[in-house]
Design a protein around this motif. Sequence first.
Motif, PDB file in Angstrom:
ATOM      1  N   VAL A  24      -8.242  -1.176  -1.755  1.00 43.34           N
ATOM      2  CA  VAL A  24      -7.834  -1.025  -0.349  1.00 43.34           C
ATOM      3  C   VAL A  24      -7.136   0.316  -0.154  1.00 43.34           C
ATOM      4  O   VAL A  24      -7.341   1.003   0.851  1.00 43.34           O
ATOM      5  CB  VAL A  24      -6.915  -2.187   0.087  1.00 43.34           C
ATOM      6  N   ARG A  25      -6.314   0.707  -1.119  1.00 36.63           N
ATOM      7  CA  ARG A  25      -5.603   1.984  -1.039  1.00 36.63           C
ATOM      8  C   ARG A  25      -6.601   3.148  -0.943  1.00 36.63           C
ATOM      9  O   ARG A  25      -6.434   4.055  -0.124  1.00 36.63           O
ATOM     10  CB  ARG A  25      -4.719   2.139  -2.285  1.00 36.63           C
ATOM     11  N   LYS A  26      -7.634   3.135  -1.777  1.00 37.29           N
ATOM     12  CA  LYS A  26      -8.645   4.186  -1.741  1.00 37.29           C
ATOM     13  C   LYS A  26      -9.332   4.235  -0.377  1.00 37.29           C
ATOM     14  O   LYS A  26      -9.622   5.307   0.162  1.00 37.29           O
ATOM     15  CB  LYS A  26      -9.697   3.956  -2.824  1.00 37.29           C
ATOM     16  N   ALA A  27      -9.598   3.053   0.177  1.00 38.49           N
ATOM     17  CA  ALA A  27     -10.273   2.995   1.470  1.00 38.49           C
ATOM     18  C   ALA A  27      -9.408   3.576   2.581  1.00 38.49           C
ATOM     19  O   ALA A  27      -9.877   4.384   3.382  1.00 38.49           O
ATOM     20  CB  ALA A  27     -10.657   1.555   1.789  1.00 38.49           C
TER      21      ALA A  27
ATOM     22  N   LEU B 202       0.826  -1.210   0.000  1.00 40.69           N
ATOM     23  CA  LEU B 202       0.000   0.000   0.000  1.00 40.69           C
ATOM     24  C   LEU B 202       0.859   1.259   0.000  1.00 40.69           C
ATOM     25  O   LEU B 202       0.467   2.289  -0.548  1.00 40.69           O
ATOM     26  CB  LEU B 202      -0.931  -0.007   1.221  1.00 40.69           C
ATOM     27  N   LEU B 203       2.029   1.177   0.613  1.00 35.61           N
ATOM     28  CA  LEU B 203       2.956   2.316   0.616  1.00 35.61           C
ATOM     29  C   LEU B 203       3.560   2.553  -0.764  1.00 35.61           C
ATOM     30  O   LEU B 203       3.875   3.681  -1.139  1.00 35.61           O
ATOM     31  CB  LEU B 203       4.079   2.086   1.640  1.00 35.61           C
ATOM     32  N   HIS B 204       3.741   1.469  -1.515  1.00 29.18           N
ATOM     33  CA  HIS B 204       4.363   1.559  -2.848  1.00 29.18           C
ATOM     34  C   HIS B 204       3.451   0.877  -3.869  1.00 29.18           C
ATOM     35  O   HIS B 204       3.775  -0.196  -4.403  1.00 29.18           O
ATOM     36  CB  HIS B 204       5.749   0.905  -2.839  1.00 29.18           C
ATOM     37  N   PRO B 205       2.285   1.453  -4.125  1.00 27.08           N
ATOM     38  CA  PRO B 205       1.300   0.809  -5.009  1.00 27.08           C
ATOM     39  C   PRO B 205       1.762   0.730  -6.455  1.00 27.08           C
ATOM     40  O   PRO B 205       2.518   1.582  -6.936  1.00 27.08           O
ATOM     41  CB  PRO B 205       0.070   1.709  -4.869  1.00 27.08           C
TER      42      PRO B 205
END
Length: 455
Positions: free
Chosen positions: A107-110, A20-23
């Motif tokens: 998940v990133r958007k959430a 998530l830190l490096h999508p």
Amino acid sequence: MSVLDSNLALIKNKQLRERLLHPINEPIDVDIHPSKKGPPTMKLNGHYLYSRYDPLKDAERFIDSQIDRDAHVYCLFGFGLGYHVQELLQKEPDKQIVVIEPYLPVVRKAVENIDLSNIFLHPNVAILCLEQGQAMIHTLNELAKQRTRWIIPNAWLKALPQSHPLKHFLEDLKIQEMSFQRFSSLMEKNFVENLKYMDADVGKLFAKFNGQKAVLVSAGPSLDDTVYSLKRLKNKYFILSVGSALRVLKENSIVPDAVIITDPQEFVYKQLDGMGFAQSLIYLSTACHSAVVNHKGLRIIAFQKGYPQAESYAGKKNLPLVDTGGSVATTALDILIKMGFSEIVLLGQDLAYSKNRSHALHSTSGVEVVSNENLLSVLANDGTMVKTTTILSIYRRWFERKVAETKHVIFKNTAEKGAVIQGMPFVHISEIISESEHLMECNFSEKINQIINQY
């Protein structure tokens, strides 16, 4: 600290946190919009995952309908904005919850927009974000060994592209869950009652009809155009009819070699009652027991994959299982393949509302006049477009997968205005009749009785 940083700091899964830190950019379309009530809602690949008016209430109602107090594990497909997870935690705080989300950007958007601290801090929640279909299917197979309650929101399933490796797996699972959720107590009652009859198992017929041909008769509208052919095909092709088509055959003075029923509901009784049918009845172990016990001819039971009691019983008795695919016709096709027929012809298998009707005239399922403009449109065998439903499309794809994985069997479809089924080319019924003239005759009803009585 931002919402994103706060959420990331709480994620226990280090691999998920790093990703998530490096999508990595993925070819999906995911957006967040405010709802009429205020809380955000999410749109994935053009499909809203929640209500555009009140997503929180929508999530609450859905999860209320999915609660199973006997489940040990909940497996939820689609993380979305975490609304379904939060509802599950409120209602089942002591159960393990596994969340499957194939799209990391979701998940990133959430985590960028919603405070998800209660989810990430809860010890019973595991979030799996797996891009590889086979790895995820392995995970699901492991979960299936436990007492797992599968939760598959329809909106999330629609948002998953047809090309995704999980699509077909989840469609099959969804069909099983819908049936079990609606009729679990009825299925259990039927199963217990049907076992009392100690009928022969359908496995005794497997591989006993090698090189011979069969017709599978369903009750779609096109049956009205082809039913006459069965008189010419009798004793040339093994004729297996679904229960809802039996009245159509009777109206045309045709007696099939066998009838198959699979539905647990009481209306199935009416499909056979008063028909005077005394040939073989093939029935699923959870099928309507009053219809089974009322049948005067030979009864043959089939145990199905996906129903725990049937799998357990068949395992103890070393009996084979059949694939159901969610409908009586899909179950029948799997049985015909296992019986060894070299050619299987479909009659009345429209998988669409051809002629603006749901069934053939005189079918015990009734004849629904269709005018819903929101139905799906699919290509028909005659080149026109016909209306269909999501569930019929799922059945069609099941047929196509079964055909693709089946070798040494020729499939033919006679529904001219029915939906195209890849791998089952349209053949006019007149060609089937012409080809049957050189076939040796066989009393299939008598052959079945001889096979069963050998054991």
